[in-house]
Write a protein that holds these residues in place. Structure first.
Motif, short mmCIF file in Angstrom:
data_model
loop_
_atom_site.label_atom_id
_atom_site.label_comp_id
_atom_site.label_asym_id
_atom_site.label_seq_id
_atom_site.Cartn_x
_atom_site.Cartn_y
_atom_site.Cartn_z
N LEU A 40 13.69 -6.67 -20.49
CA LEU A 40 14.06 -5.64 -19.13
C LEU A 40 13.40 -4.59 -19.33
CD1 LEU A 40 17.82 -6.41 -19.28
CD2 LEU A 40 16.22 -7.59 -17.80
N ASN A 41 12.82 -4.26 -18.10
CA ASN A 41 12.19 -2.59 -17.77
C ASN A 41 13.22 -1.88 -17.53
OD1 ASN A 41 10.48 -5.28 -16.48
ND2 ASN A 41 9.11 -3.69 -17.67
N ALA A 42 13.20 -0.56 -18.25
CA ALA A 42 14.05 0.60 -17.95
C ALA A 42 13.34 1.51 -17.10
CB ALA A 42 14.45 1.22 -19.17
N ALA A 43 13.91 1.98 -16.06
CA ALA A 43 13.26 3.06 -15.20
C ALA A 43 13.31 4.28 -15.67
CB ALA A 43 14.06 3.20 -13.83
N SER A 44 12.00 5.14 -15.67
CA SER A 44 11.84 6.58 -15.92
C SER A 44 11.96 7.34 -14.63
CB SER A 44 10.47 6.65 -16.60
OG SER A 44 10.18 8.09 -16.95
N THR A 45 10.92 7.99 -14.33
CA THR A 45 10.76 8.70 -13.19
C THR A 45 11.06 7.72 -11.82
OG1 THR A 45 9.25 10.32 -14.24
CG2 THR A 45 9.47 10.57 -11.86
N SER A 46 11.83 8.22 -10.98
CA SER A 46 12.14 7.49 -9.90
C SER A 46 12.24 8.26 -8.53
CB SER A 46 13.84 7.07 -10.06
OG SER A 46 13.97 6.37 -11.30
N PHE A 47 12.06 7.49 -7.49
CA PHE A 47 11.99 7.98 -6.15
C PHE A 47 12.97 7.16 -5.27
CE2 PHE A 47 9.44 7.31 -1.91
CZ PHE A 47 10.04 8.13 -1.23
N PHE A 48 13.84 7.79 -4.75
CA PHE A 48 14.77 7.00 -3.78
C PHE A 48 14.63 7.58 -2.16
CE2 PHE A 48 16.82 7.37 -8.04
CZ PHE A 48 17.12 5.97 -8.22
N ASP A 87 15.27 1.82 2.72
CA ASP A 87 15.64 2.45 1.57
C ASP A 87 15.32 1.96 0.38
OD1 ASP A 87 17.22 3.85 3.45
OD2 ASP A 87 19.33 2.47 3.17
N TYR A 88 13.98 2.53 -0.01
CA TYR A 88 13.17 1.81 -1.12
C TYR A 88 13.56 2.49 -2.30
CZ TYR A 88 10.48 -0.10 3.01
OH TYR A 88 10.24 -0.49 4.19
N GLU A 89 13.67 1.93 -3.49
CA GLU A 89 13.73 2.36 -4.80
C GLU A 89 12.60 2.34 -5.62
OE1 GLU A 89 17.61 1.09 -6.10
OE2 GLU A 89 18.39 2.05 -4.39
N ILE A 90 11.61 3.25 -5.84
CA ILE A 90 10.54 3.02 -6.64
C ILE A 90 10.60 3.82 -7.89
CG2 ILE A 90 7.93 3.15 -6.27
CD1 ILE A 90 8.48 3.14 -3.40
N ILE A 111 4.95 3.73 -20.30
CA ILE A 111 5.13 3.30 -18.81
C ILE A 111 4.29 2.05 -18.82
CG2 ILE A 111 4.63 4.10 -16.45
CD1 ILE A 111 7.25 5.33 -17.73
N GLY A 112 4.82 1.16 -18.22
CA GLY A 112 4.24 -0.25 -17.85
C GLY A 112 3.75 -0.51 -16.63
N SER A 113 4.71 0.16 -15.63
CA SER A 113 4.21 -0.04 -14.31
C SER A 113 4.86 0.96 -13.19
CB SER A 113 5.00 -1.78 -13.86
OG SER A 113 6.35 -1.53 -13.60
N CYS A 114 4.42 0.95 -12.00
CA CYS A 114 5.03 1.59 -10.97
C CYS A 114 5.48 0.62 -10.01
CB CYS A 114 4.27 2.58 -10.58
SG CYS A 114 5.15 3.70 -9.09
N SER A 115 6.73 0.50 -9.75
CA SER A 115 7.31 -0.57 -9.11
C SER A 115 8.42 -0.35 -7.97
CB SER A 115 7.57 -1.91 -9.74
OG SER A 115 6.44 -2.26 -10.39
N ALA A 116 8.62 -1.23 -7.13
CA ALA A 116 9.91 -1.12 -6.31
C ALA A 116 10.70 -2.36 -6.60
CB ALA A 116 9.21 -1.01 -4.77
N THR A 117 12.11 -2.10 -6.55
CA THR A 117 13.00 -3.30 -6.49
C THR A 117 12.77 -4.12 -5.48
OG1 THR A 117 14.68 -2.03 -5.62
CG2 THR A 117 14.56 -1.55 -7.71
N ASP A 118 12.82 -5.40 -5.76
CA ASP A 118 12.61 -6.39 -4.71
C ASP A 118 13.94 -6.23 -3.45
OD1 ASP A 118 10.68 -7.22 -6.10
OD2 ASP A 118 11.25 -9.25 -6.49
N SER A 160 0.77 -1.06 0.26
CA SER A 160 0.20 0.09 -0.07
C SER A 160 0.83 1.35 -0.04
CB SER A 160 -0.91 0.15 1.26
OG SER A 160 -1.82 -0.85 1.26
N ALA A 161 2.13 1.23 0.83
CA ALA A 161 2.65 2.34 0.77
C ALA A 161 3.48 2.62 -0.51
CB ALA A 161 3.77 2.08 1.73
N ILE A 162 3.96 1.40 -1.35
CA ILE A 162 4.39 1.59 -2.71
C ILE A 162 3.31 2.19 -3.54
CG2 ILE A 162 5.06 0.34 -4.88
CD1 ILE A 162 6.48 -1.51 -2.54
N ARG A 163 2.28 1.87 -3.38
CA ARG A 163 1.17 2.46 -4.28
C ARG A 163 0.97 3.70 -4.19
NH1 ARG A 163 -3.75 0.57 -6.72
NH2 ARG A 163 -5.40 2.37 -6.52
#
Length: 513
Positions: A322-330, A308-311, A293-300, A239-242
């Motif tokens: 493979l999925n390339a990252a676009s706009t990111s949140f660290f 220290d989440y990377e979304i 854009i295909g998904s909004c996801s966090a790295t496992d 839910s927090a990732i969402r």
């Protein structure tokens, strides 16, 4: 914790040249605001009026003796200003904001406090600084749950408007209104506030305010919660990732995050893809088109950390799968948290420590969530339900102000700042080290420390010590405050020595033999 406050007028008798009176009371509270902001704590309370800028500048120049030399590449503020006020002079509020930015002073509106109108514009100036290449000055303005920061557009009451209309005419009044709105928009853009806030403010009546209460409000105003572990604000990681994804989509599309909810095409999906450089990712499906854009996801891998989440928004998989990252949140528990892109930290979402508001529901009053992070904020400020007794000090010290956990006093040109609390208070002071200070004496034992010397920036002489008694501690800093920066007298030095040797905390004293 009730804030310690006393009038600048009282202080000016002893340490600064007399200055014009101001509507707000501006005070020095302590020399150690919190564990994450271990710097002098100033407090602003009351109406914003002409003269407040000069008063704050005088207070800062008098008591904040360690400036940029006390801040390293890890970043920090030179002081913290807590605010509580109903508003007042719009232009004085803007002057205060500029002063806070120029001097790298962080701002906080604490639980139970409110900061409206001109006070809110002053609050926007909260800033800090890092010597790290590419950082420099960055935004550092915080609100606690249970506080209110409220903005409104410039307006005149009905009678004032009628009088001005009769005196100047309709066209002149229309021009004045247009100029006032233009200045407001210019200032909000300058302070990196989302345009959505401007839209909402302009549509409000004279009795309405746009209050920062929800997770969405904090995002739009580029305001953070005080830095505490992310675990205290997250009850369910998917839910927090969402919630973080709503913000990322808003950044990517320059939109209101609340309007991004329709974009989600699936529930949380483990192993939804594989990032180009970071391995497996899990999150929410947003689309299937190639090169979109295909998904909004966090790295496992980041989800296995302590926060220290990377979304990121990820493109649909390419020919290599493979999925390339676009706009990111660290999100970083220690270090820099960022969202989106941009060269200038003042014009992007950038903070020291975690951006915990990114994980909260957009439309819920943060205070009503009753999350463990609120207790973490109290602990970060060394607040305890039953603080230990303040130390017994030399009897000829004149007490200027006192609360159960802090006290400010003086004798001549020597000012003494005491704080009591738990072990964290002591550990925080001990960990500060020598940055910005030139020590002539630095001694630490199992139950105390003593540091004597002068500040590098201002050459002001100090003695700084802590006493540990089980899980209770006292930290005392005595500073020689000369009106014109003169060297301390023999009498001043003798007073510092007496304070160091005569302080008694729960029966414990420093060894001055």
């Amino acid at each position: 914790m009730r804030l310690l406050a006393f009038s600048i007028a009282l202080l000016s008798i002893f340490v600064v040249q007399p200055i014009s009176a101001s509507a707000a009371t501006i005070s020095i509270v302590s020399m150690q605001y919190s564990a994450t902001h271990p710097v002098p704590h100033l407090h602003y309370d009351g109406d914003t009026a002409d003269g407040d800028f000069a008063t704050l500048q005088s207070m800062y120049d008098t008591f904040v003796k360690c400036r940029l030399s006390c801040i390293g590449p890890d970043g920090g503020a030179t002081a913290v200003l807590t605010l509580n006020g109903p508003g007042g002079s719009y232009y004085e509020g803007l002057a205060l904001a500029d002063f806070l930015r120029a001097n790298h002073i962080a701002t906080v509106v604490e639980r139970g406090s409110s900061c409206y109108s001109a006070c809110a514009f002053a609050f926007l100036g909260g800033s800090a600084w890092s010597s790290q290449d590419g950082v420099g000055t960055y935004v550092d303005r915080m609100v606690e749950p249970g506080s209110i920061v409220g903005f409104h557009a410039p307006y005149a009451d009905e009678q004032s408007f009628i009088n001005a209309l009769n005196e100047r005419g309709a066209m002149a009044m229309q021009g004045q209104t247009r100029d006032s709105l233009a200045l407001m928009v210019k200032e909000l853009v300058k302070w990196n506030v989302d345009p959505e806030v401007i839209f909402r403010m302009v549509g409000m009546g004279p009795e309405e305010t746009y209050n920062l209460l929800t997770g969405e409000d904090l995002y739009l105003a580029r305001v953070t919660l005080p830095p505490t572990p992310s675990s205290g604000w997250i009850t369910d990681l998917p839910s927090a990732i969402r919630e973080a994804c709503f913000r990322l989509l808003a950044i990517d599309e320059r939109a209101d995050p609340y309007d991004m909810q329709w974009r989600f095409q699936s529930d949380y999906t483990p192993a939804i893809g594989k990032a180009e450089f970071a391995g497996p990712i899990s999150g929410y499906k947003l689309g299937e088109r190639l090169l979109d854009i295909g998904s909004c996801s966090a790295t496992d891998a980041s989800m296995a950390t302590d926060g220290d989440y990377e979304i990121a928004l990820y493109f649909s998989p390419g020919l290599d799968g493979l999925n390339a990252a676009s706009t990111s949140f660290f999100n970083r528990q220690h270090g820099w948290s960022t969202a989106g892109v941009g060269r200038d930290p003042l014009k992007r979402i950038f903070a020291k420590g975690p951006l915990n508001s990114f994980f909260l529901p957009l439309d819920a009053d943060i205070d009503g969530l009753d999350l463990p992070g609120e207790a973490d904020i109290d602990a970060n400020r060394f607040n305890t339900a039953l603080p230990p007794l303040l130390p017994t000090m030399p009897s000829d010290l004149v007490v200027d102000a006192s609360t159960p956990s802090s006290r400010v006093s003086h004798l001549g040109d020597v000012f003494v700042f005491e704080r009591v609390g738990g072990r964290q208070l002591y550990d925080s002071a001990l960990a500060q080290g020598a940055l910005g200070r030139a020590y002539t004496n630095d001694v630490t034992s199992d139950t105390g420390f003593v540091r004597e010397g002068a500040f590098i920036d201002t050459a002001a002489t100090f003695v700084w010590f802590g006493i540990l008694d089980g899980d209770s501690s006292a930290v005392v800093e005595a500073v020689v405050v000369k009106p014109n920066g003169e060297a301390p007298t023999d009498e001043d030095l003798a007073t510092l020595r007496r304070i160091q040797c005569e302080t008694d905390f729960l029966g414990s004293k420093l060894n001055c033999g």
